[in-house]
Design a protein around this motif. Structure first.
Motif, mmCIF file in Angstrom:
data_model
loop_
_atom_site.group_PDB
_atom_site.id
_atom_site.type_symbol
_atom_site.label_atom_id
_atom_site.label_comp_id
_atom_site.label_asym_id
_atom_site.label_seq_id
_atom_site.Cartn_x
_atom_site.Cartn_y
_atom_site.Cartn_z
ATOM 1 N N ASN A 128 0.468 -1.271 0.299
ATOM 2 C CA ASN A 128 -0.402 0.205 0.420
ATOM 3 C C ASN A 128 0.860 1.455 -0.025
ATOM 4 O O ASN A 128 0.674 2.496 0.377
ATOM 5 N N SER A 129 2.036 1.285 -0.395
ATOM 6 C CA SER A 129 2.959 2.379 0.196
ATOM 7 C C SER A 129 2.549 2.843 -1.115
ATOM 8 O O SER A 129 2.726 2.910 -2.279
ATOM 9 N N LYS A 130 2.833 4.168 -1.720
ATOM 10 C CA LYS A 130 2.485 5.347 -2.592
ATOM 11 C C LYS A 130 4.258 5.918 -3.046
ATOM 12 O O LYS A 130 4.635 6.631 -3.753
ATOM 13 N N ASP A 131 5.244 5.480 -2.280
ATOM 14 C CA ASP A 131 6.205 5.446 -2.879
ATOM 15 C C ASP A 131 6.832 4.369 -3.901
ATOM 16 O O ASP A 131 8.008 3.595 -3.359
ATOM 17 N N THR A 132 6.671 4.635 -5.136
ATOM 18 C CA THR A 132 6.899 4.080 -6.048
ATOM 19 C C THR A 132 7.153 4.320 -7.312
ATOM 20 O O THR A 132 7.056 5.466 -7.323
ATOM 21 N N LYS A 191 7.286 0.108 -9.831
ATOM 22 C CA LYS A 191 7.787 -0.913 -8.974
ATOM 23 C C LYS A 191 8.071 -0.545 -7.529
ATOM 24 O O LYS A 191 8.110 1.530 -7.961
ATOM 25 N N CYS A 192 8.252 -0.955 -6.474
ATOM 26 C CA CYS A 192 8.109 -0.079 -5.220
ATOM 27 C C CYS A 192 9.300 -0.114 -4.406
ATOM 28 O O CYS A 192 9.853 -0.686 -4.184
ATOM 29 N N LYS A 193 9.421 1.112 -3.473
ATOM 30 C CA LYS A 193 10.524 1.503 -3.516
ATOM 31 C C LYS A 193 10.598 0.777 -1.482
ATOM 32 O O LYS A 193 11.334 0.940 -1.285
ATOM 33 N N GLN A 194 9.509 0.425 -1.260
ATOM 34 C CA GLN A 194 9.094 0.618 0.096
ATOM 35 C C GLN A 194 9.603 -1.031 0.164
ATOM 36 O O GLN A 194 10.036 -1.597 1.149
ATOM 37 N N CYS A 195 9.004 -2.021 -0.534
ATOM 38 C CA CYS A 195 8.878 -3.682 -0.109
ATOM 39 C C CYS A 195 10.012 -3.637 -1.424
ATOM 40 O O CYS A 195 10.127 -5.174 -1.283
ATOM 41 N N LEU A 196 9.931 -3.315 -3.085
ATOM 42 C CA LEU A 196 10.731 -3.617 -3.852
ATOM 43 C C LEU A 196 9.961 -4.384 -4.573
ATOM 44 O O LEU A 196 10.627 -4.874 -6.042
ATOM 45 N N GLU A 197 9.308 -4.548 -4.234
ATOM 46 C CA GLU A 197 8.846 -5.720 -5.124
ATOM 47 C C GLU A 197 8.145 -4.662 -6.755
ATOM 48 O O GLU A 197 7.405 -3.454 -6.652
ATOM 49 N N PRO A 198 8.627 -5.361 -7.560
ATOM 50 C CA PRO A 198 7.647 -5.018 -9.119
ATOM 51 C C PRO A 198 5.982 -5.440 -8.833
ATOM 52 O O PRO A 198 5.688 -6.688 -8.916
#
Lengths: 251, 151
Positions: free
Chosen positions: B116-120, B136-143
């Motif tokens: 749910n992070s908006k840091d993507t 890609k998500c910068k928090q959980c690093l998942e694409p």
């Protein structure tokens, strides 16, 4: 006469999409990076999809034509009405993106104006195609900047591409009696209006990308009359192979 | 006696072949259903002009509804499909499936469907299908895939 003009008009849009879609599909598996490979094949899919819808409609307009495949795959060279610009070889990535940018910038204004056409089909089609064209335009115009102001090598490649491709851009704005007839009925688009907007935008963007606008321009307008470059025969050999070898084949 | 609500309910069984958890009703591509004694006319609108799934969907609908009556499925261009036509339920299903649902405007930040992070950040505007972009998500690093805003 009316139907014939609309048929010709739609065929021009369809053939541009079809041939450019084919050219872009040649990048499949050859993109410089994976994401770009996927992007270029997505573009190709959009263009072939547009051609499919337009050829379907053309087939409905003509009683002696059975289906879209017949129009796409069984015409003779002189019956294709696409621009020379879209049949130019892909060259390197710079050349492909430059051709794409010049064409996208045209298409975005063309579909925007065609969205107000008095013809129900063309209006609905243009409104739909405009949405994906915006994504194309964003992508190709960003690459022009990125490569133009990137390194001296990327700038040089872009400049070479521009010198080669730009002279074919005049044809985008070709109009004849088909256009005049449809403009007078508010069905077609006055390309002279688009030319003014296009030139201003393209010059500004290319200048921003540190590229010099070449002065040389072709003055021939042959694509819309069915005359093509030496590259076109090879494209037809590729795209028509299956239908010519196995007539009426279906997937 | 078959009523129109039954047809709509049946149509929820037809899924988008490229997102097999999402029904065509939640995707918003069923523009109208008409029922005239035993004849059913369903109109569907393509998401993108190039959507290769339209014919598969058309066949699926025909197969499903032919048990009820005579069916005609028409692919039409108008009304125009936009990503706003995806239902709230559809957006929830997309997110659970791992696809970030479309924002209602182009400038909103894209949310990671996992944390749910908006840091993507955008990797590419062109993804595995015409309607998706690659993030890609910068928090959980998942694409992850983002269902593009299309309007």
């Amino acid at each position: 006469m009316q139907t014939e003009n609309i048929y010709q008009y739609i065929l021009r849009i369809a053939d541009d999409s079809f041939i450019l879609g084919h050219r872009l599909s040649e990048w499949c598996g050859h993109g410089p990076i994976l994401e770009e490979d996927i992007a270029l094949t997505n573009f190709a899919l959009d263009f072939i999809g547009q051609a499919n819808i337009l050829y379907d409609y053309c087939a409905e307009l003509k009683k002696n034509v059975t289906n879209a495949d017949e129009i796409a795959f069984l015409r003779k060279e002189i019956e294709y009405k696409n621009l020379i610009l879209v049949e130019l070889p892909n060259g390197d990535f710079a050349q492909t993106m430059l051709r794409q940018y010049l064409f996208d910038c045209f298409r975005i204004h063309f579909f925007d104006m065609l969205s107000n056409s008095s013809d129900d089909f063309l209006q609905a089609f243009a409104q739909k195609a405009l949405l994906e064209t915006k994504y194309h335009y964003k992508h190709s115009s960003e690459w022009i900047l990125r490569l133009g102001i990137g390194t001296s090598l990327s700038n040089e490649k872009m400049q070479n591409a521009l010198n080669y491709v730009m002279k074919y851009s005049n044809e985008l704005f070709f109009m004849d009696e088909v256009d005049q007839d449809l403009i007078s009925q508010n069905i077609g688009v006055d390309l002279a209006i688009i030319q003014t907007i296009w030139e201003k935008e393209v010059v500004a963007h290319l200048t921003k990308a540190n590229l010099k606008i070449p002065s040389e321009k072709n003055t021939f307008y042959v694509g819309r009359k069915g005359k093509h470059s030496e590259f076109f025969g090879y494209i037809l050999t590729d795209v028509q192979y299956m239908q010519r070898t196995y007539p009426n084949m279906q997937w | 006696m078959v009523v129109i609500e039954d047809i709509w309910k049946e149509l929820e069984e037809v899924k988008d072949p490229e997102i097999p958890v999402l029904s065509i009703v939640d995707l918003g591509i069923v523009s109208s259903v008409q029922l005239d004694s035993t004849r059913i006319v369903v109109q569907i609108i393509p998401t993108y002009t190039s959507c290769p799934a339209m014919n598969v969907i058309k066949n699926e609908i025909t197969k499903l509804l032919s048990e009820i009556g005579e069916v005609e499925v028409k692919i039409v261009l108008s009304p125009k499909w936009t990503s706003d036509l995806i239902t709230e339920k559809g957006k929830k299903i997309l997110k659970e499936y791992g696809i970030s649902p479309p924002n209602s405007d182009f400038n909103q930040e894209v949310e990671c469907p996992r944390c749910n992070s908006k840091d993507t950040f955008l990797v590419s505007n062109f993804g595995s299908t015409a309607c998706k972009a690659h993030y890609k998500c910068k928090q959980c690093l998942e694409p992850f895939d983002y269902f593009k805003c299309h309007k």
